[in-house]
Design a protein around this motif. Structure first.
Motif, PDB file in Angstrom:
ATOM      1  N   ARG A 203     -27.043  41.002   8.018  1.00  0.00           N
ATOM      2  CA  ARG A 203     -25.213  41.345   7.543  1.00  0.00           C
ATOM      3  C   ARG A 203     -25.024  41.695   6.654  1.00  0.00           C
ATOM      4  O   ARG A 203     -23.450  42.154   6.141  1.00  0.00           O
ATOM      5  CB  ARG A 203     -24.664  39.705   7.813  1.00  0.00           C
ATOM      6  CG  ARG A 203     -24.720  39.751   8.901  1.00  0.00           C
ATOM      7  CD  ARG A 203     -24.121  38.043   9.139  1.00  0.00           C
ATOM      8  NE  ARG A 203     -25.324  36.313   8.428  1.00  0.00           N
ATOM      9  CZ  ARG A 203     -25.339  35.231   9.831  1.00  0.00           C
ATOM     10  NH1 ARG A 203     -23.751  35.457   9.918  1.00  0.00           N
ATOM     11  NH2 ARG A 203     -25.969  34.616   9.089  1.00  0.00           N
ATOM     12  N   ILE A 220     -19.439  43.111  13.191  1.00  0.00           N
ATOM     13  CA  ILE A 220     -18.093  42.035  12.849  1.00  0.00           C
ATOM     14  C   ILE A 220     -17.327  42.541  11.538  1.00  0.00           C
ATOM     15  O   ILE A 220     -17.634  43.318  10.872  1.00  0.00           O
ATOM     16  CB  ILE A 220     -19.228  40.641  12.333  1.00  0.00           C
ATOM     17  CG1 ILE A 220     -20.072  41.232  10.918  1.00  0.00           C
ATOM     18  CG2 ILE A 220     -20.215  39.983  13.087  1.00  0.00           C
ATOM     19  CD1 ILE A 220     -20.616  39.582  10.157  1.00  0.00           C
ATOM     20  N   SER A 296     -13.376  34.719   4.430  1.00  0.00           N
ATOM     21  CA  SER A 296     -13.992  34.516   6.384  1.00  0.00           C
ATOM     22  C   SER A 296     -14.801  32.496   5.698  1.00  0.00           C
ATOM     23  O   SER A 296     -14.621  32.001   5.245  1.00  0.00           O
ATOM     24  CB  SER A 296     -15.458  35.006   6.500  1.00  0.00           C
ATOM     25  OG  SER A 296     -16.148  34.749   5.679  1.00  0.00           O
ATOM     26  N   LEU A 298     -17.524  30.592   8.374  1.00  0.00           N
ATOM     27  CA  LEU A 298     -18.669  29.769   9.241  1.00  0.00           C
ATOM     28  C   LEU A 298     -18.721  28.649   9.449  1.00  0.00           C
ATOM     29  O   LEU A 298     -19.294  27.748   9.086  1.00  0.00           O
ATOM     30  CB  LEU A 298     -19.721  30.468   8.577  1.00  0.00           C
ATOM     31  CG  LEU A 298     -20.780  30.473   9.610  1.00  0.00           C
ATOM     32  CD1 LEU A 298     -20.428  31.376  10.599  1.00  0.00           C
ATOM     33  CD2 LEU A 298     -22.321  31.114   9.369  1.00  0.00           C
ATOM     34  N   HIS A 328     -16.046  33.259  12.134  1.00  0.00           N
ATOM     35  CA  HIS A 328     -17.478  33.201  12.829  1.00  0.00           C
ATOM     36  C   HIS A 328     -17.287  31.770  12.890  1.00  0.00           C
ATOM     37  O   HIS A 328     -18.072  30.967  12.127  1.00  0.00           O
ATOM     38  CB  HIS A 328     -18.230  33.541  12.119  1.00  0.00           C
ATOM     39  CG  HIS A 328     -18.151  35.680  11.913  1.00  0.00           C
ATOM     40  ND1 HIS A 328     -18.153  35.756  10.358  1.00  0.00           N
ATOM     41  CD2 HIS A 328     -17.274  36.122  12.941  1.00  0.00           C
ATOM     42  CE1 HIS A 328     -17.443  37.612  10.837  1.00  0.00           C
ATOM     43  NE2 HIS A 328     -17.981  37.796  11.511  1.00  0.00           N
ATOM     44  N   GLU A 330     -20.944  29.777  14.889  1.00  0.00           N
ATOM     45  CA  GLU A 330     -22.476  30.246  15.815  1.00  0.00           C
ATOM     46  C   GLU A 330     -22.862  28.925  16.678  1.00  0.00           C
ATOM     47  O   GLU A 330     -22.938  27.894  16.582  1.00  0.00           O
ATOM     48  CB  GLU A 330     -23.486  30.393  14.295  1.00  0.00           C
ATOM     49  CG  GLU A 330     -23.622  31.577  13.666  1.00  0.00           C
ATOM     50  CD  GLU A 330     -24.797  30.843  12.076  1.00  0.00           C
ATOM     51  OE1 GLU A 330     -24.447  31.987  11.862  1.00  0.00           O
ATOM     52  OE2 GLU A 330     -24.981  29.940  12.537  1.00  0.00           O
ATOM     53  N   PHE A 350     -12.162  33.775  20.236  1.00  0.00           N
ATOM     54  CA  PHE A 350     -12.722  34.172  19.996  1.00  0.00           C
ATOM     55  C   PHE A 350     -13.610  35.285  20.946  1.00  0.00           C
ATOM     56  O   PHE A 350     -13.473  35.179  22.251  1.00  0.00           O
ATOM     57  CB  PHE A 350     -13.787  32.792  19.505  1.00  0.00           C
ATOM     58  CG  PHE A 350     -13.509  31.971  18.011  1.00  0.00           C
ATOM     59  CD1 PHE A 350     -13.945  32.270  16.910  1.00  0.00           C
ATOM     60  CD2 PHE A 350     -12.386  31.142  18.434  1.00  0.00           C
ATOM     61  CE1 PHE A 350     -13.598  31.489  16.336  1.00  0.00           C
ATOM     62  CE2 PHE A 350     -12.102  30.308  17.792  1.00  0.00           C
ATOM     63  CZ  PHE A 350     -12.761  30.603  16.305  1.00  0.00           C
ATOM     64  N   ARG A 353     -19.356  38.465  19.526  1.00  0.00           N
ATOM     65  CA  ARG A 353     -19.788  40.033  18.639  1.00  0.00           C
ATOM     66  C   ARG A 353     -21.298  40.130  18.571  1.00  0.00           C
ATOM     67  O   ARG A 353     -22.155  41.189  18.506  1.00  0.00           O
ATOM     68  CB  ARG A 353     -18.782  40.022  16.910  1.00  0.00           C
ATOM     69  CG  ARG A 353     -17.321  39.610  17.444  1.00  0.00           C
ATOM     70  CD  ARG A 353     -16.690  40.780  18.203  1.00  0.00           C
ATOM     71  NE  ARG A 353     -16.843  41.599  16.955  1.00  0.00           N
ATOM     72  CZ  ARG A 353     -15.902  42.664  16.886  1.00  0.00           C
ATOM     73  NH1 ARG A 353     -14.655  42.605  18.147  1.00  0.00           N
ATOM     74  NH2 ARG A 353     -15.755  43.697  15.914  1.00  0.00           N
ATOM     75  N   LEU A 366     -22.988  34.613  17.635  1.00  0.00           N
ATOM     76  CA  LEU A 366     -21.167  34.843  16.887  1.00  0.00           C
ATOM     77  C   LEU A 366     -20.339  35.440  17.587  1.00  0.00           C
ATOM     78  O   LEU A 366     -20.363  35.945  18.311  1.00  0.00           O
ATOM     79  CB  LEU A 366     -22.148  35.812  15.988  1.00  0.00           C
ATOM     80  CG  LEU A 366     -21.746  35.125  14.559  1.00  0.00           C
ATOM     81  CD1 LEU A 366     -22.329  34.041  13.836  1.00  0.00           C
ATOM     82  CD2 LEU A 366     -21.496  36.064  13.972  1.00  0.00           C
ATOM     83  N   GLU A 368     -16.201  35.899  16.642  1.00  0.00           N
ATOM     84  CA  GLU A 368     -15.310  36.139  15.801  1.00  0.00           C
ATOM     85  C   GLU A 368     -14.069  35.663  16.458  1.00  0.00           C
ATOM     86  O   GLU A 368     -13.593  36.107  17.598  1.00  0.00           O
ATOM     87  CB  GLU A 368     -16.267  37.372  15.453  1.00  0.00           C
ATOM     88  CG  GLU A 368     -14.345  37.913  14.519  1.00  0.00           C
ATOM     89  CD  GLU A 368     -14.991  39.152  14.037  1.00  0.00           C
ATOM     90  OE1 GLU A 368     -15.493  39.669  13.121  1.00  0.00           O
ATOM     91  OE2 GLU A 368     -14.275  40.186  14.504  1.00  0.00           O
TER      92      GLU A 368
END
Lengths: 373, 374
Positions: A203, A220, A296, A298, A328, A330, A350, A353, A366, A368
């Motif tokens: 990433r 992303i 951001s 996760l 994001h 997961e 969402f 991505r 994932l 986003e």
């Protein structure tokens, strides 16, 4: 209850193991609120304070109603000052290998000088933290040094799961270092080629990644104050001959997965993840890891529950208040329960991505949501 | 009393076994067909004989009485060792036959190495030396290749008082490079008799260069030399799992102590003994491999793809895209090659030389994959 303490140089981890059929972990959620007027919510005050006092937590339901909770508190470190950004001449052949503490300090200083914040994870702001993380075995680092010990480049990596490795870089600190980038990339691949890792993802790839090393898994959004919002590619490659997997999916996700697996020639059999009427907990828990530098977050599903959709909306609202711009989520497609979140997430803004092969118990998709485009 | 329901593998399993990452072999063809949906599969991944087993071996296999499967085979491959002795003009006791050459690698390491010892070999070579050493708790000193070839000065430099065995693959799999007789003898002289040298000649029968050394002929001069050969490659008997080693009688006397008798089945022994005498099949295989290499190599060079083509029934190609993606794309087109990241050659693939139809199919599929990549 059993409590395990794992002190490491850069963090401390606390593990709690207990029987918890009646355990209501609701206040672990970042969106959870306690009201002094509500006695029921006050019961969660201890958990809420605990969850807010640490940097991350995981909750894993075990067999026979047992619960495993891990909480991690990270040390704070001073930020490393950028090295002078000047034209460098490297002498003699560059040697790629492991790093000394002094060369790690030089590497982090160079990184601050040569790359924008969006090009590396926040922990690379501090040489002290990196030294401690390397000594704890959390990351590995390869540096390219010239014959005077000057750091010409570097690359680092860590295991996301038993089967997936993530690398950051290669970072290069001068012109005409294409061969050095190739050597650094080969060094990582050769170091992990005979491990359990099946897939290498990035990433945090730089434009200096040698051509043909990776496929683009997807893009992303990434945000920094200096550069604003940008779309960045996430790269990946298999390290072994992939023998296929089963993955759970829902009709809403199926088309996307089919396209991605087809584009990347990844052999997968898609299984429908349906609601089968099994009993659910009242409250769900969503683990959130916030990256302040990149504004951001996760999210991962820690515990499923009947309130999942409203909980997701609460989390999003709460993250917005924390100044988060990109969220994001997961989903590990080895779990039908997690795959079933896809339609809930998709109807709440969402978008899928990318797919990270083998990054969890199975592939991870994932999703986003961009809050401030 | 309550019985614990989970094993404590941490304490039961030695650390070196816990650390070892098991090799996952390719799935059977039918399973791959379901995943990749190819019509026909050309297997160009395992360096098998493109012509199959020798006709004499096929005849011997057909003549094998199935009912005799109820009897144990010759526990030490008596007749096959007689055949090998006659062919190489040695004593039958100088041969040990194993369930594939992989088994004899294990026998040698277990016969001579103990905790604290190490082996020395190349970093990019046949992986099983390193594997067996690793799951046996031994250190492996891996010496980088120099220009696709074993680096003799560095191999010597890495050896120390704890080094028991140096493993050399000649010609090397996967690069096909070889040491000629004088280079090998200089190395053996420099090693001296305090260490053992294993010379793995799995692909020796494919080499027709006059300066290529026949390791077995050197056994008289070097009492510390052990030579591995296999029936899996030019003899076309990979599915029967049979290989052997040759060494001085005093070494085989020690190695035999770590050999599990009866590990080589009766049918494999019969097939191998018949194949051993089929010189015509060996010659024909060499010719086909050479002809197809002469067809394939210029075609690859014409595409501007770097190729490493030396001895043996395989070549290596450096792809402009990741080798594991090439593996998947080729498999979709019914071509199974070996991706080389696992050999520490990222972005390289190894292709076994097959019959002409297979080579044509490989080139056609490769063109499509390269077009896709642009």
């Amino acid at each position: 209850m059993k409590v395990v303490v794992l002190p490491q140089p850069h963090q401390i981890r606390l593990g709690f193991f207990f029987h918890g059929e009646q355990f209501d972990p609701w206040s672990f959620n970042i969106g959870a609120r306690i009201s002094a007027d509500d006695d029921t919510s006050l019961e969660g005050l201890g958990l809420l304070l605990a969850a807010r006092s640490v940097d991350s937590f995981t909750i894993r339901p075990q067999e026979l109603g047992n619960i495993e909770v891990w909480m991690t508190k990270k040390r704070t470190y001073p930020q490393t000052a950028p090295a002078p950004r000047e034209s460098r001449t490297f002498t003699g052949p560059l040697t790629v290998g492991s790093a000394s503490q002094e060369s790690i300090r030089m590497f982090v200083g160079n990184l601050q000088a040569f790359y924008p914040e969006s090009a590396f994870p926040a922990f690379l702001n501090s040489a002290g933290r990196l030294i401690d993380m390397l000594s704890a075995g959390e990351y590995d680092l390869c540096l390219a040094l010239d014959d005077r010990g000057q750091v010409a480049g570097g690359i680092l990596w860590n295991f996301l799961s038993d089967r997936a490795v993530e690398c950051c870089g290669p970072y290069l600190f001068g012109p005409e270092l294409e061969a050095c980038a190739q050597d650094l990339m080969d060094a990582v691949i050769n170091r992990i080629a005979k491990t359990s890792a099946v897939c290498l993802v990035s990433r945090w790839a730089t434009p200096d990644v040698p051509h043909g090393t990776f496929e683009v898994l997807g893009k992303i959004h990434s945000f920094t104050l200096a550069e604003g919002m940008a779309e960045v590619p996430v790269l990946g490659r298999f390290l072994k001959e992939d023998e296929g997997l089963y993955v759970w999916t829902t009709p809403e996700l199926e088309k996307y997965l089919g396209e991605q697996y087809g584009r990347l020639c990844i052999a997968r059999r898609l299984l429908p993840a349906r609601e089968e009427g099994e009993r659910r907990r009242r409250h769900s828990v969503i683990a959130a890891h916030i990256d302040q530098q990149h504004q951001s977050a996760l999210l991962t599903l820690a515990l499923d529950g009947e309130d999942l959709e409203s909980n997701i909306l609460q989390q999003v609202a709460s993250l917005l208040l924390h100044g988060v711009c990109v969220i994001h989520f997961e989903l590990d497609l080895a779990s039908a329960q997690k795959a079933r979140l896809a339609p809930i997430l998709m109807r709440n803004g969402f978008e899928p991505r990318l797919v990270l092969p083998h990054a969890g118990a199975g592939d991870i998709v994932l999703l986003e949501k961009v809050l401030h485009p | 009393m309550m019985r614990p329901n989970t094993l404590n593998l941490e304490s039961l399993v030695p650390r070196h076994v816990q650390r070892f990452e098991p090799y996952i072999p390719s799935r059977p063809e039918e399973e791959l067909r379901k995943l990749y949906r190819f019509q026909k599969l050309y297997r160009l991944n395992n360096n098998e004989n493109p012509l199959g087993p020798s006709p004499q071996a096929l005849e011997a296999i057909a003549g094998f009485h199935p009912a005799s499967g109820c009897y144990y085979p010759s526990g030490d491959c008596f007749y096959l060792r007689q055949g090998l002795a006659e062919r190489f003009q040695l004593n039958p006791d100088q041969f040990i036959v194993g369930n594939g050459a992989n088994e004899v690698i294990g026998m040698v390491i277990h016969a001579f190495c103990q905790e604290g010892d190490n082996i020395v070999t190349a970093d990019k070579t046949f992986a099983v030396y390193e594997w067996v050493a690793s799951f046996s708790g031994l250190e492996t000193q891996l010496v980088p290749l120099q220009g696709f070839s074993y680096d003799d000065p560095e191999l010597l430099r890495r050896m120390n008082g704890k080094t028991k065995i140096v493993f050399l693959c000649n010609p090397n799999n996967p690069t096909g490079t070889y040491w000629d007789r004088s280079r090998l003898c200089r190395f053996l002289d420099a090693v001296g008799i305090q260490h053992l040298v294993v010379l793995d000649e799995a692909y020796a029968e494919y080499v027709q260069c006059p300066d290529f050394p026949d390791g077995i002929s050197l056994l008289h001069e070097y009492p510390n030399l052990i030579v591995f050969r296999t029936f899996s490659k030019i003899y076309g008997l990979a599915g029967f799992r049979i290989g052997y080693l040759a060494a001085s009688g005093s070494l085989t006397d020690m190695i035999r102590r770590t050999a599990v008798v009866y590990s080589v089945n009766a049918l494999a022994q019969v097939a191998a003994l018949a194949a051993l005498g089929d010189n015509e099949h060996i010659q024909r295989t060499r010719e086909v491999v050479q002809e197809e290499k002469n067809f394939l190599v210029p075609a690859i060079r014409k595409k501007g793809i770097p190729i490493q083509a030396d001895q043996g029934c395989f070549v290596m190609l450096r792809m402009p895209i990741n080798d594991t993606l090439v593996y998947r794309k080729m498999l979709q087109r019914g071509i199974m090659i070996r991706s080389m990241t696992g050999f520490r050659f990222p972005n390289w693939i190894r292709v076994s030389i097959g019959q002409h139809e297979a080579m044509e199919a490989f080139l056609a599929a490769l063109n499509e994959v390269l077009d896709d990549a642009q």
